[in-house]
Design a protein around this motif. Sequence first.
Motif, PDB file in Angstrom:
ATOM      1  N   ASP A 138       0.835  -1.199   0.000  1.00 61.36           N
ATOM      2  CA  ASP A 138       0.000   0.000   0.000  1.00 61.36           C
ATOM      3  C   ASP A 138       0.871   1.252   0.000  1.00 61.36           C
ATOM      4  O   ASP A 138       0.595   2.216  -0.709  1.00 61.36           O
ATOM      5  CB  ASP A 138      -0.929   0.014   1.216  1.00 61.36           C
ATOM      6  N   MET A 139       1.921   1.217   0.808  1.00 62.97           N
ATOM      7  CA  MET A 139       2.828   2.360   0.892  1.00 62.97           C
ATOM      8  C   MET A 139       3.549   2.561  -0.446  1.00 62.97           C
ATOM      9  O   MET A 139       3.681   3.702  -0.917  1.00 62.97           O
ATOM     10  CB  MET A 139       3.846   2.149   2.013  1.00 62.97           C
ATOM     11  N   ALA A 140       3.996   1.475  -1.071  1.00 63.39           N
ATOM     12  CA  ALA A 140       4.700   1.578  -2.349  1.00 63.39           C
ATOM     13  C   ALA A 140       3.784   2.159  -3.421  1.00 63.39           C
ATOM     14  O   ALA A 140       4.191   3.042  -4.187  1.00 63.39           O
ATOM     15  CB  ALA A 140       5.229   0.209  -2.778  1.00 63.39           C
ATOM     16  N   VAL A 141       2.552   1.697  -3.467  1.00 63.84           N
ATOM     17  CA  VAL A 141       1.593   2.230  -4.438  1.00 63.84           C
ATOM     18  C   VAL A 141       1.353   3.711  -4.168  1.00 63.84           C
ATOM     19  O   VAL A 141       1.305   4.527  -5.092  1.00 63.84           O
ATOM     20  CB  VAL A 141       0.264   1.426  -4.400  1.00 63.84           C
ATOM     21  N   GLY A 142       1.228   4.068  -2.895  1.00 64.39           N
ATOM     22  CA  GLY A 142       1.023   5.476  -2.536  1.00 64.39           C
ATOM     23  C   GLY A 142       2.184   6.351  -2.964  1.00 64.39           C
ATOM     24  O   GLY A 142       1.988   7.466  -3.456  1.00 64.39           O
ATOM     25  N   ILE A 143       3.403   5.859  -2.796  1.00 60.41           N
ATOM     26  CA  ILE A 143       4.589   6.636  -3.182  1.00 60.41           C
ATOM     27  C   ILE A 143       4.646   6.801  -4.693  1.00 60.41           C
ATOM     28  O   ILE A 143       4.925   7.894  -5.198  1.00 60.41           O
ATOM     29  CB  ILE A 143       5.872   5.970  -2.644  1.00 60.41           C
ATOM     30  N   ILE A 144       4.354   5.734  -5.431  1.00 62.87           N
ATOM     31  CA  ILE A 144       4.384   5.806  -6.893  1.00 62.87           C
ATOM     32  C   ILE A 144       3.315   6.765  -7.406  1.00 62.87           C
ATOM     33  O   ILE A 144       3.575   7.625  -8.251  1.00 62.87           O
ATOM     34  CB  ILE A 144       4.232   4.399  -7.511  1.00 62.87           C
TER      35      ILE A 144
END
Length: 142
Positions: free
Chosen positions: A16-22
């Motif tokens: 979830d965090m990776a998707v949010g950063i991207i």
Amino acid sequence: MIQEFKDFIAKGNVMDMAVGIIIGAAFTAIVTSLVGDIINPIIGLFTGGVNFTNNYAVLSGEVPAGASLEEARKAGASIFAYGAFVMAVINFLIIAFVVFMLVKMVNRVKAAAEKPDDVAPEVPTGPSQLDVLLEIRDALRE
């Protein structure tokens, strides 16, 4: 420690965090373009084309008169670039407002998508007040 790391990755929070950063990086490009290419020129119309970015004060060193901020920096002079700071603050306020409006819109869409739970019919847990009164009336008659 390796097992704890595997558990951390498996929770899904990392994805979830990776998707949010991207998405945040992509959104940053969009907002930067919005601010630089659309909003700042409109602000420039109202302020008579004033661009604060090249406003600076020379603290020490030699800078040719009328030189841009970049030229002053290349000349090696010590400069106080207050205009760049003012533009950064203006850009921040614009970006913060755009993000606020986006979050507000997302919250409104979420609230509209949430359906209230169906209200279950009220099941009486015992005799109603009317039933008790009728019982008392009938007992008094007898």
